[in-house]
Design a protein around this motif. Structure first.
Motif, short mmCIF file in Angstrom:
data_model
loop_
_atom_site.label_atom_id
_atom_site.label_comp_id
_atom_site.label_asym_id
_atom_site.label_seq_id
_atom_site.Cartn_x
_atom_site.Cartn_y
_atom_site.Cartn_z
N UNK A 172 36.75 51.89 34.64
CA UNK A 172 37.67 50.76 34.94
C UNK A 172 36.87 49.24 34.28
N UNK A 173 37.85 48.37 33.77
CA UNK A 173 37.27 47.11 33.59
C UNK A 173 38.00 46.01 34.38
N UNK A 190 49.78 32.87 51.26
CA UNK A 190 49.53 33.85 50.08
C UNK A 190 49.48 35.31 50.58
N UNK A 191 50.48 36.19 50.36
CA UNK A 191 49.94 37.56 50.43
C UNK A 191 48.99 37.79 49.47
N UNK A 192 47.87 38.92 49.88
CA UNK A 192 46.91 38.92 49.10
C UNK A 192 47.40 40.21 48.10
N UNK A 193 47.19 40.10 46.85
CA UNK A 193 47.93 41.16 46.03
C UNK A 193 46.72 41.63 45.22
N UNK A 194 46.69 42.52 44.47
CA UNK A 194 45.62 43.29 43.47
C UNK A 194 45.32 42.22 42.47
N UNK A 195 44.18 42.11 41.95
CA UNK A 195 43.82 41.37 40.93
C UNK A 195 44.62 42.19 39.65
N UNK A 196 45.13 41.44 38.55
CA UNK A 196 45.73 42.17 37.55
C UNK A 196 45.19 42.25 36.29
N UNK A 197 43.73 41.84 36.32
CA UNK A 197 43.09 42.01 34.98
C UNK A 197 42.27 43.10 34.71
N UNK A 198 42.44 44.04 35.89
CA UNK A 198 41.59 45.17 35.74
C UNK A 198 42.56 46.34 35.20
N UNK A 199 41.88 47.17 34.38
CA UNK A 199 42.79 48.16 33.92
C UNK A 199 41.98 49.44 33.92
N UNK A 238 44.44 50.96 43.34
CA UNK A 238 44.39 51.26 41.76
C UNK A 238 44.04 52.74 41.46
N UNK A 239 42.89 52.95 42.62
CA UNK A 239 42.77 54.53 42.15
C UNK A 239 43.78 55.79 42.99
N UNK A 296 32.85 54.08 36.80
CA UNK A 296 32.07 53.02 35.94
C UNK A 296 32.96 51.81 36.02
N UNK A 297 32.52 50.87 36.49
CA UNK A 297 33.27 49.40 36.43
C UNK A 297 32.56 48.53 35.41
N UNK A 298 33.33 47.96 34.59
CA UNK A 298 32.95 46.95 33.57
C UNK A 298 33.45 45.47 34.19
N UNK A 299 32.48 44.58 34.28
CA UNK A 299 32.89 43.24 34.69
C UNK A 299 32.82 42.48 33.42
N UNK A 300 33.74 41.80 33.11
CA UNK A 300 33.66 41.05 31.75
C UNK A 300 34.25 39.58 32.16
N UNK A 301 34.01 38.58 31.45
CA UNK A 301 34.38 37.38 31.71
C UNK A 301 35.65 36.98 30.76
N UNK A 302 36.79 36.93 31.58
CA UNK A 302 38.12 36.84 30.96
C UNK A 302 38.46 35.38 30.48
#
Length: 492
Positions: A141-142, A9-18, A111-112, A71-77
């Motif tokens: 960011x989240x 699999x090609x590694x792609x960015x995580x999509x849950x960050x906004x 992303x940035x 500022x990065x917010x890590x949250x449980x999805x």
């Protein structure tokens, strides 16, 4: 079996960050269709172009609010992996980071890049969605992490902290940790961390549970990264049989502590999952060893040499026959134990030339002083196979049963006649073999058993009461021979 050349699999960015502004949200949504190809691990995005990454400034330290610009917010999805939850949860973690350090992660670099390409977006902040009064100077960011993985928040924090160092060995110091961090490093496209985790996993031993996790992770690695891991856990289709065959050869030929090694290899054969593989391996070794014994007795019985070397070569041939005869007995015992001796019985019953050479060798007096145990060791193999036939663990065809007795009964008679005085162990062995042959004869048609029973008269002793097995065999034959013929159905 794990495929040796899977489509990685090609590694792609995580999509849950906004990012908390409209244009960055659009970028996040478009990330689901964008594929980033990995290149040199020292490269990152800078204004949309791959550049060599710079070493993070000494003034930048992990979670340092005084120098951070992110500022990065890590949250449980808990919902879908594409959902970005704006509401703060009790498990959320807020981390202060530096954009120049985040560039080591190709995911964050991509992303940035929207902010770097659009510097007039009010510092990339959507104040409506951010309650932090300092967001005017931060990129907010989240990032949603999976709720199905234990310690997911903690593992993401650790990988983010590793962005600030090249000393991965201080953290990645056991297989469990490496396997915990590797999926996160893959998710963030943090190439240096991926390489460090894979290098550590490849170099150290695993527990059975860790091996299962490695197998689950391999499909997400590139081919060159997974190559060493695959070599460690996959083999050719016939490698198990080659391994077992090699162990057998070492046990019976090359190891000085032969008895203990034979016992260990016997356990491996008993515990091996495939009975058919064990059968093929044992049959192969049996045929090879039998060929050596037959060849040595043939050379002893029909020498093609002359002169002073005759006695030395005769001794050598007898010793070869004796040594390999012991190996042959061990193989027969293993085959009978595993109930895979069907072909061995058939092979043993088709040896008229071998049994003829053996009879000639036994009639010669030389073996008594050189290898006195040779007749007994070969007759033990015969007895093991014959007993398996009478016990029903080997269901031999009538022709095989008849030929087994027909070829080896004369050898038994010669052994008794030319081994005087009989060793106690040999006397017991020969008596057991007499009884076994008589039982096999009782399973044959009357005409065949009549011919073979006549050859068994040598089993008789001075006192008739000392050979009840012979008396029983003849009584059984005569009882059957005098039984009235069965009436046909037409006769009622």
């Amino acid at each position: 079996m794990i495929p040796t050349n899977p489509k990685k699999r090609q590694r792609v960015p995580h999509h849950s960050t906004s990012m908390r502004h409209p244009s960055s949200a659009d970028l996040t949504r478009s990330d689901s269709s964008q594929k980033l190809r990995r290149s040199n691990s020292n490269a990152s995005f800078n204004e949309g172009v791959f550049v060599r990454r710079a070493t993070p400034a000494d003034s930048s330290s992990f979670n340092d609010a005084t120098t951070a610009d992110v500022i990065l917010r890590l949250y449980v999805d808990h919902d879908t992996p594409f959902a970005a939850d704006d509401s703060a949860g009790e498990d959320d973690v807020q981390i202060y980071l530096h954009s120049d350090v985040l560039r080591r992660s190709k995911y964050f670099a991509a992303l940035l890049s929207d902010r770097w390409q659009n510097p007039n977006l009010n510092n990339g902040v959507d104040s409506k969605n951010n309650n932090n009064s300092n967001c005017s100077r931060f990129i907010c960011l989240s990032f949603g992490v999976s709720a199905n993985k234990p310690n997911s928040i903690s593992n993401h924090e650790t990988v983010l902290e590793l962005l600030y160092t090249d000393n991965f060995s201080s953290v990645i110091n056991n297989v469990s940790t490496a396997l915990d961090l590797l999926p996160v490093a893959l998710e963030l496209l943090f190439e240096d961390c991926v390489k460090a985790c894979v290098r550590f996993i490849e170099a150290v031993p695993w527990t059975e549970e860790e091996e299962k996790r490695v197998i689950e992770t391999i499909p997400f690695l590139r081919e060159e990264e997974s190559r060493e891991l695959l070599l460690r856990i996959t083999a050719e289709d016939d490698s198990c049989e080659d391994m077992l065959h090699g162990l057998i050869l070492v046990a019976i030929h090359n190891h000085p502590n032969m008895a203990f090694v034979k016992a260990f290899v016997a356990k491996l054969l008993r515990d091996f999952s495939s009975r058919e593989s064990a059968r093929r391996v044992l049959e192969r070794a049996f045929e090879e060893t039998l060929k050596i014994v037959k060849g040595s007795l043939e050379e002893y019985s029909s020498p093609d040499f002359r002169g002073d070397e005759t006695e030395a070569i005769e001794r050598l041939n007898l010793h070869i026959a004796m040594t390999n005869g012991r190996h042959l007995l061990w193989l027969v015992e293993r085959m009978v134990e595993l109930r895979v001796a069907d072909n061995a019985v058939k092979e043993w019953s088709e040896q008229p030339a071998f049994t003829a050479d053996l009879q000639r060798a036994i009639r010669d007096d030389a073996w008594r002083n050189i290898v006195p145990g040779l007749p007994g060791i070969l007759m033990k193999s015969t007895c093991k196979l014959a007993n398996a036939v009478t016990a029903g663990t080997i269901l031999a065809a009538r022709q095989v049963r008849m030929k087994l007795v027909k070829d080896w009964l004369p050898v038994l008679i010669v052994c008794k006649d030319n081994a005087s005085p009989l060793l106690p162990s040999h006397k017991t062995l020969y008596l057991e073999l007499e009884q076994t042959f008589l039982r096999i004869i009782s399973t044959l048609p009357m005409s065949d058993s009549q011919e073979l029973l006549q050859q068994c008269l040598s089993f008789s002793t001075k006192n008739v009461d000392d050979c009840p097995h012979l008396v029983t065999a003849f009584n059984t034959w005569f009882r059957r021979a005098t039984r009235p013929p069965q009436a046909d159905d037409d006769d009622g």
